[in-house]
Design a protein around this motif. Sequence first.
Motif, PDB file in Angstrom:
ATOM      1  N   ASN A   1      39.468 138.911  30.930  1.00  0.00           N
ATOM      2  CA  ASN A   1      38.016 139.541  31.576  1.00  0.00           C
ATOM      3  C   ASN A   1      37.317 138.263  32.260  1.00  0.00           C
ATOM      4  N   ILE A   2      37.963 137.518  33.167  1.00  0.00           N
ATOM      5  CA  ILE A   2      37.700 136.452  33.923  1.00  0.00           C
ATOM      6  C   ILE A   2      36.808 136.907  35.035  1.00  0.00           C
ATOM      7  N   ARG A   3      35.720 136.596  35.360  1.00  0.00           N
ATOM      8  CA  ARG A   3      34.742 137.383  36.150  1.00  0.00           C
ATOM      9  C   ARG A   3      35.019 136.988  37.830  1.00  0.00           C
ATOM     10  N   SER A   4      35.268 135.472  37.851  1.00  0.00           N
ATOM     11  CA  SER A   4      35.491 134.910  39.298  1.00  0.00           C
ATOM     12  C   SER A   4      36.956 135.180  39.824  1.00  0.00           C
ATOM     13  N   ALA A   5      37.158 135.879  41.086  1.00  0.00           N
ATOM     14  CA  ALA A   5      38.295 135.888  41.572  1.00  0.00           C
ATOM     15  C   ALA A   5      38.959 134.524  42.149  1.00  0.00           C
ATOM     16  N   HIS A   6      37.986 133.653  42.120  1.00  0.00           N
ATOM     17  CA  HIS A   6      38.382 132.064  42.450  1.00  0.00           C
ATOM     18  C   HIS A   6      39.035 131.564  41.404  1.00  0.00           C
ATOM     19  N   ASN A   7      38.553 132.020  40.213  1.00  0.00           N
ATOM     20  CA  ASN A   7      39.142 131.286  39.006  1.00  0.00           C
ATOM     21  C   ASN A   7      40.650 132.004  38.668  1.00  0.00           C
ATOM     22  N   VAL A   8      40.520 133.213  38.922  1.00  0.00           N
ATOM     23  CA  VAL A   8      42.029 134.049  38.844  1.00  0.00           C
ATOM     24  C   VAL A   8      42.804 133.574  40.018  1.00  0.00           C
ATOM     25  N   GLY A   9      42.473 133.340  41.056  1.00  0.00           N
ATOM     26  CA  GLY A   9      43.312 132.730  42.115  1.00  0.00           C
ATOM     27  C   GLY A   9      44.025 131.291  41.426  1.00  0.00           C
ATOM     28  N   SER A  10      42.953 130.504  40.850  1.00  0.00           N
ATOM     29  CA  SER A  10      43.306 129.294  40.476  1.00  0.00           C
ATOM     30  C   SER A  10      44.589 129.500  39.587  1.00  0.00           C
ATOM     31  N   ALA A  11      44.127 130.385  38.500  1.00  0.00           N
ATOM     32  CA  ALA A  11      45.263 130.578  37.513  1.00  0.00           C
ATOM     33  C   ALA A  11      46.390 130.823  38.222  1.00  0.00           C
ATOM     34  N   PHE A  12      46.770 131.865  39.344  1.00  0.00           N
ATOM     35  CA  PHE A  12      47.831 131.904  39.786  1.00  0.00           C
ATOM     36  C   PHE A  12      48.649 130.993  40.330  1.00  0.00           C
ATOM     37  N   ARG A  13      47.749 129.933  41.086  1.00  0.00           N
ATOM     38  CA  ARG A  13      48.337 128.923  41.547  1.00  0.00           C
ATOM     39  C   ARG A  13      48.832 127.702  40.602  1.00  0.00           C
TER      40      ARG A  13
ATOM     41  N   ARG B   1      58.649 132.220  22.652  1.00  0.00           N
ATOM     42  CA  ARG B   1      57.928 132.619  24.099  1.00  0.00           C
ATOM     43  C   ARG B   1      56.284 132.537  23.552  1.00  0.00           C
ATOM     44  N   TYR B   2      55.601 132.374  24.464  1.00  0.00           N
ATOM     45  CA  TYR B   2      53.918 131.987  24.130  1.00  0.00           C
ATOM     46  C   TYR B   2      53.515 132.684  25.343  1.00  0.00           C
ATOM     47  N   ALA B   3      52.352 133.489  25.039  1.00  0.00           N
ATOM     48  CA  ALA B   3      51.587 134.214  25.778  1.00  0.00           C
ATOM     49  C   ALA B   3      50.079 133.265  25.375  1.00  0.00           C
ATOM     50  N   VAL B   4      49.525 132.762  26.506  1.00  0.00           N
ATOM     51  CA  VAL B   4      48.409 131.986  26.249  1.00  0.00           C
ATOM     52  C   VAL B   4      47.380 132.636  26.966  1.00  0.00           C
ATOM     53  N   VAL B   5      46.214 132.811  26.084  1.00  0.00           N
ATOM     54  CA  VAL B   5      45.174 133.639  26.601  1.00  0.00           C
ATOM     55  C   VAL B   5      43.824 132.761  26.699  1.00  0.00           C
ATOM     56  N   PHE B   6      43.081 133.047  27.935  1.00  0.00           N
ATOM     57  CA  PHE B   6      42.005 132.337  28.445  1.00  0.00           C
ATOM     58  C   PHE B   6      41.104 133.324  28.730  1.00  0.00           C
TER      59      PHE B   6
ATOM     60  N   THR C   1      28.791 116.256  26.691  1.00  0.00           N
ATOM     61  CA  THR C   1      27.821 117.146  26.170  1.00  0.00           C
ATOM     62  C   THR C   1      27.835 118.577  26.467  1.00  0.00           C
ATOM     63  N   LYS C   2      28.919 119.042  27.233  1.00  0.00           N
ATOM     64  CA  LYS C   2      29.162 120.410  27.522  1.00  0.00           C
ATOM     65  C   LYS C   2      30.180 121.084  26.497  1.00  0.00           C
ATOM     66  N   HIS C   3      30.147 122.224  26.148  1.00  0.00           N
ATOM     67  CA  HIS C   3      30.974 122.581  25.126  1.00  0.00           C
ATOM     68  C   HIS C   3      32.269 123.415  25.552  1.00  0.00           C
ATOM     69  N   SER C   4      32.282 123.405  26.895  1.00  0.00           N
ATOM     70  CA  SER C   4      33.518 123.716  27.355  1.00  0.00           C
ATOM     71  C   SER C   4      33.876 123.341  29.091  1.00  0.00           C
ATOM     72  N   LEU C   5      35.251 123.603  29.360  1.00  0.00           N
ATOM     73  CA  LEU C   5      35.466 123.353  30.775  1.00  0.00           C
ATOM     74  C   LEU C   5      35.671 124.786  31.469  1.00  0.00           C
ATOM     75  N   ASN C   6      35.752 124.618  32.688  1.00  0.00           N
ATOM     76  CA  ASN C   6      35.850 125.755  33.686  1.00  0.00           C
ATOM     77  C   ASN C   6      37.260 126.299  33.430  1.00  0.00           C
TER      78      ASN C   6
ATOM     79  N   VAL D   1      43.037 126.076  32.363  1.00  0.00           N
ATOM     80  CA  VAL D   1      44.634 126.512  32.347  1.00  0.00           C
ATOM     81  C   VAL D   1      45.739 125.391  32.526  1.00  0.00           C
ATOM     82  N   GLY D   2      44.977 124.493  33.576  1.00  0.00           N
ATOM     83  CA  GLY D   2      46.252 123.347  34.126  1.00  0.00           C
ATOM     84  C   GLY D   2      46.236 122.281  32.612  1.00  0.00           C
ATOM     85  N   ILE D   3      45.449 121.951  32.160  1.00  0.00           N
ATOM     86  CA  ILE D   3      45.372 121.124  30.892  1.00  0.00           C
ATOM     87  C   ILE D   3      46.273 121.697  29.647  1.00  0.00           C
ATOM     88  N   VAL D   4      46.102 123.128  29.427  1.00  0.00           N
ATOM     89  CA  VAL D   4      46.923 123.608  28.358  1.00  0.00           C
ATOM     90  C   VAL D   4      48.130 123.861  28.591  1.00  0.00           C
ATOM     91  N   LEU D   5      48.541 124.282  30.046  1.00  0.00           N
ATOM     92  CA  LEU D   5      49.958 124.388  30.329  1.00  0.00           C
ATOM     93  C   LEU D   5      50.666 123.059  30.338  1.00  0.00           C
TER      94      LEU D   5
END
Length: 177
Positions: A33-45, A124-129, A155-160, A165-169
């Motif tokens: 349920n990623i809301r941003s099409a830009h984030n989806v595009g980044s995951a593809f790239r 094999r790994y399926a990684v959920v974001f 101070t922030k609790h998360s990353l974009n 995706v890049g860090i975990v991969l």
Amino acid sequence: MSDRKLLNIELGRIKADQYRELPPSGIVLVLDNIRSAHNVGSAFRTGDAFKVDKVWLCGICATPPSAEIHKVALGAEQSVPWEHVADTLELVRRLQAEGWTVVCAEQTEHAVSLERFRREPGRRYAVVFGNEVDGVRQDVVDAADLSVEIPQSGTKHSLNVSVSVGIVLWQILFPGA
């Protein structure tokens, strides 16, 4: 010291049809349920850069063809196989039944700190974001085999999600590098 940047033609990159002929990596991305099409595009790239086998788009995720996805993916939505499914939890159960280990990138009580995670050979790994606001759905976390957490000091609790995706991969494919 001079250090000339390489031209794109010097990088020796493969074509989209050649990408699909490469041996499988044993890694797929599941976007919950990623809301941003830009984030989806980044995951593809990013998925293309690390040679993921597939991107699963779940729920409200935008799907190709999309100008917003294409703008960020730069065509990776054409090289990386993808499929849309309505429900992330149903997909997770299906992937587990097919032998995939499901790993959530999420902050949980028992999450493994990412630098300690080691991929098991042959597995094999399926990684959920997860969603940019709510993260991975709790029922998906409950069904997953484990969670990994990216250590953070600020101070922030998360990353974009696109950064995550890049860090975990990177860590899954090149531990200790």
